[in-house]
Design a protein around this motif. Structure first.
Motif, PDB file in Angstrom:
ATOM      1  N   GLU A  81      45.865  82.467 -69.615  1.00 10.78           N
ATOM      2  CA  GLU A  81      45.101  82.058 -70.006  1.00 10.78           C
ATOM      3  C   GLU A  81      45.672  83.360 -71.058  1.00 10.78           C
ATOM      4  O   GLU A  81      45.247  83.795 -72.811  1.00 10.78           O
ATOM      5  CB  GLU A  81      42.966  82.830 -69.737  1.00 10.78           C
ATOM      6  CG  GLU A  81      41.834  83.148 -70.687  1.00 10.78           C
ATOM      7  CD  GLU A  81      40.805  83.584 -70.650  1.00 10.78           C
ATOM      8  OE1 GLU A  81      39.944  83.871 -71.163  1.00 10.78           O
ATOM      9  OE2 GLU A  81      40.221  82.792 -69.064  1.00 10.78           O
ATOM     10  N   HIS A  84      48.258  82.625 -73.844  1.00  5.02           N
ATOM     11  CA  HIS A  84      47.604  81.482 -74.275  1.00  5.02           C
ATOM     12  C   HIS A  84      46.729  82.561 -75.440  1.00  5.02           C
ATOM     13  O   HIS A  84      46.768  82.641 -77.091  1.00  5.02           O
ATOM     14  CB  HIS A  84      45.972  80.941 -73.945  1.00  5.02           C
ATOM     15  CG  HIS A  84      46.898  79.403 -72.670  1.00  5.02           C
ATOM     16  ND1 HIS A  84      45.606  78.762 -71.923  1.00  5.02           N
ATOM     17  CD2 HIS A  84      47.500  79.080 -73.447  1.00  5.02           C
ATOM     18  CE1 HIS A  84      46.871  78.141 -71.654  1.00  5.02           C
ATOM     19  NE2 HIS A  84      47.819  78.266 -72.090  1.00  5.02           N
ATOM     20  N   LEU A  93      47.426  72.694 -74.781  1.00  7.91           N
ATOM     21  CA  LEU A  93      45.771  73.073 -75.011  1.00  7.91           C
ATOM     22  C   LEU A  93      45.491  71.379 -76.198  1.00  7.91           C
ATOM     23  O   LEU A  93      45.684  71.806 -76.775  1.00  7.91           O
ATOM     24  CB  LEU A  93      45.283  74.004 -75.759  1.00  7.91           C
ATOM     25  CG  LEU A  93      46.216  75.739 -74.654  1.00  7.91           C
ATOM     26  CD1 LEU A  93      45.342  76.652 -75.095  1.00  7.91           C
ATOM     27  CD2 LEU A  93      45.126  75.361 -73.043  1.00  7.91           C
ATOM     28  N   LYS A  96      39.185  71.844 -78.248  1.00  6.11           N
ATOM     29  CA  LYS A  96      38.556  71.793 -78.299  1.00  6.11           C
ATOM     30  C   LYS A  96      38.452  73.167 -77.208  1.00  6.11           C
ATOM     31  O   LYS A  96      37.902  74.624 -77.534  1.00  6.11           O
ATOM     32  CB  LYS A  96      37.425  71.076 -76.788  1.00  6.11           C
ATOM     33  CG  LYS A  96      36.712  70.245 -78.030  1.00  6.11           C
ATOM     34  CD  LYS A  96      36.337  68.869 -76.751  1.00  6.11           C
ATOM     35  CE  LYS A  96      35.177  68.730 -78.227  1.00  6.11           C
ATOM     36  NZ  LYS A  96      34.325  67.546 -77.014  1.00  6.11           N
ATOM     37  N   GLU A  97      39.660  73.274 -76.782  1.00  8.02           N
ATOM     38  CA  GLU A  97      40.106  74.226 -75.845  1.00  8.02           C
ATOM     39  C   GLU A  97      40.991  75.955 -76.656  1.00  8.02           C
ATOM     40  O   GLU A  97      41.000  76.847 -76.313  1.00  8.02           O
ATOM     41  CB  GLU A  97      41.023  73.979 -75.042  1.00  8.02           C
ATOM     42  CG  GLU A  97      40.953  73.156 -73.576  1.00  8.02           C
ATOM     43  CD  GLU A  97      41.758  72.688 -72.843  1.00  8.02           C
ATOM     44  OE1 GLU A  97      41.439  72.869 -71.751  1.00  8.02           O
ATOM     45  OE2 GLU A  97      42.691  72.652 -73.598  1.00  8.02           O
TER      46      GLU A  97
END
Length: 119
Positions: A81, A84, A93, A96-97
């Motif tokens: 995370e 990201h 990804l 939506k992510e």
């Protein structure tokens, strides 16, 4: 004497082609150990547990081991995370992510700008 015992363990391992492991704790608490080259202590302990029918690890140790695995997995997820949020590995990804990441970055940017205005 300790060296003599470890030497005998080596000899048994070689001459008998046996898997041998010896752990010695002196009265001062110093540890000495020997393990056959083709074996590891955890494997030998596991074989001992299977053959003797005795449990070396109780339920508390198993629960702690499961907790460690859970925390490691959580840590790995948090590192992913974080990557990201830094803009790395975004190709893997789905759209939506990306939305929550974008919202988080916008909130962070607003916070930085507010802090900058204070200064």
């Amino acid at each position: 004497r300790r060296n003599g015992i470890i030497k005998k363990a080596r000899e048994i391992s070689i001459l008998c082609e046996a898997q041998v492991s010896v752990v010695i704790f002196s009265s001062s608490g110093k540890m000495s150990e020997y393990c056959s080259p083709a074996a590891t202590l955890p494997k030998i302990l596991e074989r001992y547990q299977q053959n003797s029918g005795r449990k070396l690890w109780d339920a508390e140790h198993e629960n702690l081991s499961a907790e460690i695995d859970r925390i490691k997995k959580e840590n790995d997820n948090m590192q992913i995370e974080l990557r990201h949020l830094k803009g790395e590995d975004l190709n893997s990804l789905y759209p939506k992510e990306l939305i929550p990441i974008e919202e988080g970055l916008q909130i962070g940017l607003a916070s930085v700008r507010d802090k900058q205005m204070e200064i």
